[in-house]
Write a protein that holds these residues in place. Sequence first.
Motif, PDB file in Angstrom:
ATOM      1  N   GLU A   1      10.012   6.159   6.533  1.00 27.23           N
ATOM      2  CA  GLU A   1      10.483   6.681   5.251  1.00 27.23           C
ATOM      3  C   GLU A   1       9.232   6.943   4.424  1.00 27.23           C
ATOM      4  OE1 GLU A   1      11.708   8.074   2.079  1.00 27.23           O
ATOM      5  OE2 GLU A   1      13.332   7.623   3.484  1.00 27.23           O
TER       6      GLU A   1
ATOM      7  N   ASP B   1       8.364   4.834   1.349  1.00 27.42           N
ATOM      8  CA  ASP B   1       7.907   3.466   1.645  1.00 27.42           C
ATOM      9  C   ASP B   1       6.427   3.454   1.987  1.00 27.42           C
ATOM     10  OD1 ASP B   1      10.513   2.647   1.303  1.00 27.42           O
ATOM     11  OD2 ASP B   1      10.956   2.502   3.457  1.00 27.42           O
TER      12      ASP B   1
ATOM     13  N   GLU C   1      15.326  -2.911  -1.799  1.00 31.67           N
ATOM     14  CA  GLU C   1      15.908  -1.587  -2.032  1.00 31.67           C
ATOM     15  C   GLU C   1      16.674  -1.107  -0.807  1.00 31.67           C
ATOM     16  OE1 GLU C   1      15.763   2.894  -2.115  1.00 31.67           O
ATOM     17  OE2 GLU C   1      14.565   1.607  -0.818  1.00 31.67           O
ATOM     18  N   LYS C   2      16.125  -1.340   0.375  1.00 31.92           N
ATOM     19  CA  LYS C   2      16.791  -0.909   1.609  1.00 31.92           C
ATOM     20  C   LYS C   2      18.128  -1.632   1.791  1.00 31.92           C
ATOM     21  CE  LYS C   2      14.063   2.072   3.713  1.00 31.92           C
ATOM     22  NZ  LYS C   2      13.314   2.457   2.520  1.00 31.92           N
TER      23      LYS C   2
ATOM     24  N   LEU D   1      16.195   1.314   9.749  1.00 32.05           N
ATOM     25  CA  LEU D   1      15.578   2.004   8.624  1.00 32.05           C
ATOM     26  C   LEU D   1      14.856   1.049   7.677  1.00 32.05           C
ATOM     27  CD1 LEU D   1      18.275   4.704   7.746  1.00 32.05           C
ATOM     28  CD2 LEU D   1      16.194   4.944   9.104  1.00 32.05           C
ATOM     29  N   ALA D   2      14.929  -0.240   7.938  1.00 29.62           N
ATOM     30  CA  ALA D   2      14.185  -1.234   7.159  1.00 29.62           C
ATOM     31  C   ALA D   2      12.908  -1.572   7.930  1.00 29.62           C
ATOM     32  CB  ALA D   2      15.033  -2.490   6.945  1.00 29.62           C
TER      33      ALA D   2
ATOM     34  N   LEU E   1      21.812   0.647   2.606  1.00 32.67           N
ATOM     35  CA  LEU E   1      21.837   1.164   3.971  1.00 32.67           C
ATOM     36  C   LEU E   1      23.224   1.079   4.609  1.00 32.67           C
ATOM     37  CD1 LEU E   1      18.449  -0.062   5.471  1.00 32.67           C
ATOM     38  CD2 LEU E   1      19.112   2.279   4.891  1.00 32.67           C
TER      39      LEU E   1
END
Length: 317
Positions: A131, A134, A208-209, A99-100, A213
């Motif tokens: 996302e 992002d 932020e990620k 997810l990053a 996470l």
Amino acid sequence: MRQFATSVDAQFALTELSQVQAYFVNKLQTISTGTTFTSVEWLRDQGTHGGGKRFEASSNDVFNRASVNVSQVNYEDTPEKAFISATALSTIIHPQHPLAPSIHIHVSWTELRNGKKYWRLMADLNPAIEEVNDTRLFNEMLKKASGTYYESGIQQGDAYFFIPALNKHRGVSHFYLEGFVGDENTPERFAIDFAMQAVDCYIAILTEKLSYLAPPSDQQLQQQLDYHTLYFYQVLTLDKGTTAGLLIHNQNDVGTLGSLPAYINRDLLAQWIACSPATQQPLVKALVDLLPATSQVNITAQIKANIAIAIREHYQK
């Protein structure tokens, strides 16, 4: 010892891009406590025609692969060469967590023997799983950083990162300006500021990620593996900069292929042989054949070296 270009503009580009490199590496080390970036220097013709220095992070809990390279190649003493010098920042970061998002940034300054001088600017966000916020933040940064050149950069980027054989793009946000010279109102530091804003935006997204996470699911990890395979395919069959770098010389093969993710899906890559253009099918098959016969393959330094040989052999044929 490395010989540097004597042009004032090339010296400016090298100094400024090296500062962006140091800034980016420092930020990456800060947000990934315990990660060490190792400095690796490479030389073109034993340094006679320049070379470069890249900072690499070994695979760890934060980074799948990370490389931040600055190079300057010059042929001031070789009049038969079409270009005098090329100075570039080229970086790719692939985080471990699906997810990053990954990031690719390339900013370079080129001087040709015919007197032409220009910048090349690229920045693209590459999530395995998009996302939307992002993507919005990255596009807003691109619009602010590029100003009136935004629409042109997006148009060129969308074309450059499209993969016709798969009917897909690599990444979700693409910016590319080729042969950029600006006009009388373009600030001297336009390209440098563009690179810095891309770096700061990505650091904000990644920070932020990493702050929240949870461990990824098996499904997310599979999506990442498959996306990294698409990234691998695009770089090795469509990316003109990578191909040109490998065909021009063999003195930095591992560095030239520094953008490749650490792991790909060999079975998926094999499925794409048939849908590739006829002229590229032998190349894709050669790439599959040189990989270990397992579904998930670790793209090691030795495999990168073998990939470089396969690409050169393909285009020589």
